[in-house]
Design a protein around this motif. Structure first.
Motif, short mmCIF file in Angstrom:
data_model
loop_
_atom_site.label_atom_id
_atom_site.label_comp_id
_atom_site.label_asym_id
_atom_site.label_seq_id
_atom_site.Cartn_x
_atom_site.Cartn_y
_atom_site.Cartn_z
N GLY A 125 0.79 -1.22 0.00
CA GLY A 125 0.00 0.00 0.00
C GLY A 125 0.82 1.27 0.00
O GLY A 125 0.27 2.36 0.18
N VAL A 126 2.13 1.13 -0.22
CA VAL A 126 2.99 2.31 -0.33
C VAL A 126 2.87 2.85 -1.75
O VAL A 126 3.09 2.12 -2.71
N ALA A 127 2.54 4.12 -1.87
CA ALA A 127 2.35 4.72 -3.19
C ALA A 127 3.66 4.71 -3.98
O ALA A 127 4.71 5.04 -3.45
N THR A 128 3.58 4.30 -5.24
CA THR A 128 4.76 4.33 -6.11
C THR A 128 4.88 5.71 -6.74
O THR A 128 3.99 6.55 -6.64
N PHE A 129 6.01 5.94 -7.40
CA PHE A 129 6.26 7.24 -7.99
C PHE A 129 6.03 7.25 -9.50
O PHE A 129 5.40 8.14 -10.04
N ARG A 130 6.54 6.24 -10.21
CA ARG A 130 6.58 6.30 -11.66
C ARG A 130 5.47 5.53 -12.36
O ARG A 130 5.25 5.71 -13.55
N ASP A 131 4.77 4.66 -11.67
CA ASP A 131 3.71 3.89 -12.31
C ASP A 131 2.55 4.80 -12.72
O ASP A 131 2.42 5.92 -12.24
N ALA A 132 1.70 4.27 -13.59
CA ALA A 132 0.49 5.02 -13.96
C ALA A 132 -0.31 5.32 -12.70
O ALA A 132 -0.60 4.43 -11.91
N GLY A 133 -0.65 6.58 -12.50
CA GLY A 133 -1.36 6.97 -11.30
C GLY A 133 -0.46 7.17 -10.10
O GLY A 133 -0.94 7.41 -8.99
N GLY A 134 0.86 7.05 -10.30
CA GLY A 134 1.82 7.23 -9.22
C GLY A 134 1.95 8.69 -8.81
O GLY A 134 1.33 9.58 -9.38
N LEU A 135 2.81 8.91 -7.82
CA LEU A 135 2.92 10.25 -7.23
C LEU A 135 3.37 11.29 -8.23
O LEU A 135 2.96 12.46 -8.15
N TRP A 136 4.24 10.91 -9.19
CA TRP A 136 4.72 11.91 -10.14
C TRP A 136 3.65 12.33 -11.14
O TRP A 136 3.84 13.28 -11.90
N SER A 137 2.53 11.62 -11.17
CA SER A 137 1.41 12.07 -12.01
C SER A 137 0.53 13.08 -11.27
O SER A 137 -0.36 13.69 -11.87
N LYS A 138 0.80 13.26 -9.98
CA LYS A 138 -0.03 14.14 -9.15
C LYS A 138 0.71 15.39 -8.69
O LYS A 138 0.07 16.42 -8.42
N VAL A 139 2.01 15.29 -8.56
CA VAL A 139 2.83 16.45 -8.17
C VAL A 139 4.02 16.52 -9.10
O VAL A 139 4.42 15.51 -9.71
N LYS A 140 4.62 17.68 -9.23
CA LYS A 140 5.81 17.84 -10.04
C LYS A 140 7.04 17.48 -9.22
O LYS A 140 7.24 18.04 -8.13
#
Length: 232
Positions: free
Chosen positions: A18-33
């Motif tokens: 349940g730890v959010a990933t960064f690069r996957d689709a819907g990951g953290l980098w799709s939500k913040v820069k």
């Protein structure tokens, strides 16, 4: 002589917890820069926003538990007769909570703070903010998350390369193969004649460089790999 194993883990091993990933689709980098929250420049521009981002990550981490893959690697370290080096790109503490020892966190640890003034590290017992001072040097507003941001050098790289070059088997678990220098480990292993195995949900950017690749959930692949390693 029992083979020496070098293991690299990435976001994929903790995603099932349940730890959010960064690069996957819907990951953290799709939500913040990433340049806003994961660079020294972003911290200088808006430290409060950066603290809020990592405080949220820290809160998320308190709500999750290690999964079968973490526990399997802890068992491998405990029961395997040869050397097992465990290096992680993750900033969570799930390996340690599963029982792993001597984990090398090349990208730092979310549970630690770093003083930008004196370099002291300390447990981040609560949320970090601009109101906190460094316990070691007393400098106000100097604390940042002890994580490696883009443009910064990962930790303990000389030790990591030495351990990789001493290994007989390199195993990459749950990594995208897109973030260097870790993405280059398989090429280093290949050049040195070290056997390599990828365990990943799907083929990584560097799958073609591995001697063998198995794809599926880490919670299934890693325990099976550990069972086979201990049986041999």
């Amino acid at each position: 002589m029992t083979a020496s194993i070098f293991i690299l883990t990435g976001a994929g091993i903790s995603a099932e917890s349940g730890v959010a990933t960064f690069r996957d689709a819907g990951g953290l980098w799709s939500k913040v820069k990433l340049e806003d929250v994961a660079t020294p420049e972003g911290f200088l521009r808006d430290p409060a926003a950066v603290h809020a981002f990592y405080n949220a990550r820290r809160a998320n981490l308190r709500e999750v538990e290690p999964n079968a893959a973490h526990y399997a690697l802890a068992r491998l370290q405990r029961d395997y007769e040869g050397e097992v080096t465990l290096v992680t790109q993750n900033i969570d503490d799930l390996h340690e909570r599963a029982g792993s020892r001597s984990v090398i966190h090349m990208h730092g640890e979310l549970s630690l703070s770093l003083c930008a003034h004196c370099g002291a590290r300390a447990k981040a017992e609560s949320d970090l903010s601009l109101t906190l001072s460094c316990a070691a040097c007393g400098t106000a507003s100097s604390l940042r998350p002890d994580v490696v941001w883009f443009g910064e050098m990962p930790y303990r790289m000389n030790e990591i390369y030495d351990r990789l070059m001493d290994a007989d088997l390199f195993v990459s678990i749950g990594t995208s193969g897109a973030v260097y220098p870790a993405a280059g480990f398989v090429a280093e292993a290949r050049t040195a004649g070290i056997r390599s195995l990828e365990l990943n949900l799907e083929p990584s950017d560097g799958t073609f460089l591995f001697d063998e690749a198995r794809h599926g959930p880490a919670s299934k692949l890693v325990p099976a790999f550990v069972e086979a390693a201990l049986a041999s």
